[in-house]
Design a protein around this motif. Structure first.
Motif, PDB file in Angstrom:
ATOM      1  N   ALA A 264       0.841  -1.185   0.000  1.00 35.12           N
ATOM      2  CA  ALA A 264       0.000   0.000   0.000  1.00 35.12           C
ATOM      3  C   ALA A 264       0.885   1.246   0.000  1.00 35.12           C
ATOM      4  N   PRO A 265       0.419   2.335  -0.608  1.00 33.64           N
ATOM      5  CA  PRO A 265       1.209   3.572  -0.606  1.00 33.64           C
ATOM      6  C   PRO A 265       1.438   4.061   0.825  1.00 33.64           C
ATOM      7  N   CYS A 266       2.549   4.735   1.027  1.00 38.43           N
ATOM      8  CA  CYS A 266       2.829   5.303   2.350  1.00 38.43           C
ATOM      9  C   CYS A 266       1.897   6.470   2.614  1.00 38.43           C
ATOM     10  N   PRO A 267       1.435   6.638   3.857  1.00 38.98           N
ATOM     11  CA  PRO A 267       0.509   7.732   4.170  1.00 38.98           C
ATOM     12  C   PRO A 267       1.206   9.088   4.061  1.00 38.98           C
ATOM     13  N   THR A 268       0.600   9.988   3.346  1.00 37.98           N
ATOM     14  CA  THR A 268       1.126  11.349   3.182  1.00 37.98           C
ATOM     15  C   THR A 268      -0.046  12.318   3.105  1.00 37.98           C
ATOM     16  N   GLY A 269       0.261  13.581   2.881  1.00 37.54           N
ATOM     17  CA  GLY A 269      -0.796  14.562   2.631  1.00 37.54           C
ATOM     18  C   GLY A 269      -1.055  15.524   3.757  1.00 37.54           C
ATOM     19  N   GLY A 270      -0.718  15.140   4.991  1.00 38.40           N
ATOM     20  CA  GLY A 270      -0.944  16.045   6.100  1.00 38.40           C
ATOM     21  C   GLY A 270       0.197  17.038   6.260  1.00 38.40           C
ATOM     22  N   VAL A 271      -0.010  17.990   7.123  1.00 39.70           N
ATOM     23  CA  VAL A 271       1.042  18.951   7.452  1.00 39.70           C
ATOM     24  C   VAL A 271       2.051  18.246   8.356  1.00 39.70           C
ATOM     25  N   PRO A 272       3.346  18.272   8.015  1.00 38.05           N
ATOM     26  CA  PRO A 272       4.347  17.608   8.863  1.00 38.05           C
ATOM     27  C   PRO A 272       4.270  18.103  10.298  1.00 38.05           C
ATOM     28  N   ARG A 273       4.279  17.164  11.243  1.00 32.74           N
ATOM     29  CA  ARG A 273       4.142  17.550  12.641  1.00 32.74           C
ATOM     30  C   ARG A 273       4.852  16.525  13.519  1.00 32.74           C
ATOM     31  N   GLY A 274       5.124  16.928  14.738  1.00 37.78           N
ATOM     32  CA  GLY A 274       5.748  16.031  15.699  1.00 37.78           C
ATOM     33  C   GLY A 274       7.239  15.862  15.444  1.00 37.78           C
ATOM     34  N   PRO A 275       7.881  14.978  16.198  1.00 35.11           N
ATOM     35  CA  PRO A 275       9.329  14.784  16.106  1.00 35.11           C
ATOM     36  C   PRO A 275       9.817  14.353  14.733  1.00 35.11           C
ATOM     37  N   LEU A 276       8.957  13.706  13.933  1.00 34.17           N
ATOM     38  CA  LEU A 276       9.392  13.200  12.635  1.00 34.17           C
ATOM     39  C   LEU A 276       9.282  14.226  11.511  1.00 34.17           C
ATOM     40  N   ALA A 277       8.729  15.401  11.787  1.00 35.67           N
ATOM     41  CA  ALA A 277       8.567  16.421  10.753  1.00 35.67           C
ATOM     42  C   ALA A 277       9.927  16.782  10.155  1.00 35.67           C
ATOM     43  N   GLY A 278      10.008  16.731   8.840  1.00 37.80           N
ATOM     44  CA  GLY A 278      11.238  17.072   8.147  1.00 37.80           C
ATOM     45  C   GLY A 278      12.162  15.898   7.874  1.00 37.80           C
ATOM     46  N   LEU A 279      11.891  14.743   8.466  1.00 38.91           N
ATOM     47  CA  LEU A 279      12.719  13.565   8.229  1.00 38.91           C
ATOM     48  C   LEU A 279      12.335  12.949   6.885  1.00 38.91           C
ATOM     49  N   ARG A 280      13.306  12.844   5.971  1.00 41.20           N
ATOM     50  CA  ARG A 280      13.056  12.323   4.635  1.00 41.20           C
ATOM     51  C   ARG A 280      13.450  10.849   4.559  1.00 41.20           C
ATOM     52  N   LEU A 281      12.478  10.015   4.203  1.00 36.64           N
ATOM     53  CA  LEU A 281      12.718   8.580   4.074  1.00 36.64           C
ATOM     54  C   LEU A 281      12.084   8.080   2.784  1.00 36.64           C
ATOM     55  N   ASP A 282      12.544   6.929   2.304  1.00 34.47           N
ATOM     56  CA  ASP A 282      12.012   6.347   1.077  1.00 34.47           C
ATOM     57  C   ASP A 282      10.877   5.378   1.398  1.00 34.47           C
ATOM     58  N   CYS A 283       9.801   5.488   0.640  1.00 34.61           N
ATOM     59  CA  CYS A 283       8.688   4.555   0.775  1.00 34.61           C
ATOM     60  C   CYS A 283       9.084   3.235   0.132  1.00 34.61           C
TER      61      CYS A 283
END
Length: 225
Positions: free
Chosen positions: A75-94
């Protein structure tokens, strides 16, 4: 042939009760132990854990990785929301398609279950199907994202294919997610995030059933599945 005559005793020395054959057995045993110690692999306490014996190489061709992705059909990785919390800005590959995404951009308004695992982790094989069922039950109440914390992406895809699971997964070979969320580097580990992205609870243990997971989600996030 018999053992040769023992050497004469020194003054005050007591006769030995160990035969010549026994002495040779002891000497041979000491030599074997010394050889094992000499060839046993060394590793520093702070370095990464070695891959299990027989583990396939993390180095695969782009074609092999594409084929593994096609077989897994994740399944596609969940996206679309405004980045928030400790993981905001962390770039990873789906893992599903290799696209890079912001790991903190979860769909707005939903709490999140983040599960960190590795393809060689035996308890993960039991836990992942339970997480898939929780994701199915709570599709409109909870976001479930699994994080593969090992460089062998193809092995992760092969395991998910074997288990017939399509859980959305990101590849995190440097264990950045666990570090940023305050989870120990043990596998599996589950981190429950509130809707604002803050950490509600870290579970550094395997879940053994769907009921086990739903109880944690209910108690820590107030979400009833």
């Amino acid at each position: 042939m018999t053992d040769r005559e023992p050497a004469p005793l020194l003054p005050g020395e007591k006769p030995s009760r160990v035969s010549g054959t026994t002495r040779w057995v002891i000497v041979c045993a000491v030599i074997v132990v010394a050889l094992v110690v000499a060839i046993w692999p060394r590793s520093g306490g702070s370095g990464p854990a070695p891959e299990p014996t027989g583990a396939p190489s993390a180095s695969v061709s782009p074609g092999e990785l594409r084929a593994a992705r096609d077989r897994a059909a994740l399944a596609p990785c969940p996206t679309g929301g405004v980045p928030r919390g400790p993981l905001a800005g962390l770039r990873l590959d789906c893992l599903a398609d290799g696209r890079t995404l912001d790991a903190g951009a979860f769909p707005d308004g939903l709490p999140v279950l983040v599960n960190v695992w590795a393809w060689w982790c035996a308890p993960c094989r039991v836990e992942l199907p339970a997480l898939a069922e929780v994701a199915r039950r709570g599709a409109d109440k909870l976001t479930v994202l699994t994080v593969h914390a090992d460089p062998n992406a193809a092995a992760a895809l092969d395991l998910l294919t074997e288990l017939k699971l399509t859980l959305p997964t990101v590849e995190d070979p440097q264990s950045k997610v666990a570090t940023m969320l305050g989870a120990p580097r043990v596998y599996p580990a589950t981190i429950l995030l509130r809707a604002d992205g803050s950490v509600a609870k870290v579970h550094a243990r395997p879940f053994t059933s769907v009921d086990d997971v739903t109880a944690a989600v209910r108690d820590d996030l107030g979400v009833v599945l």
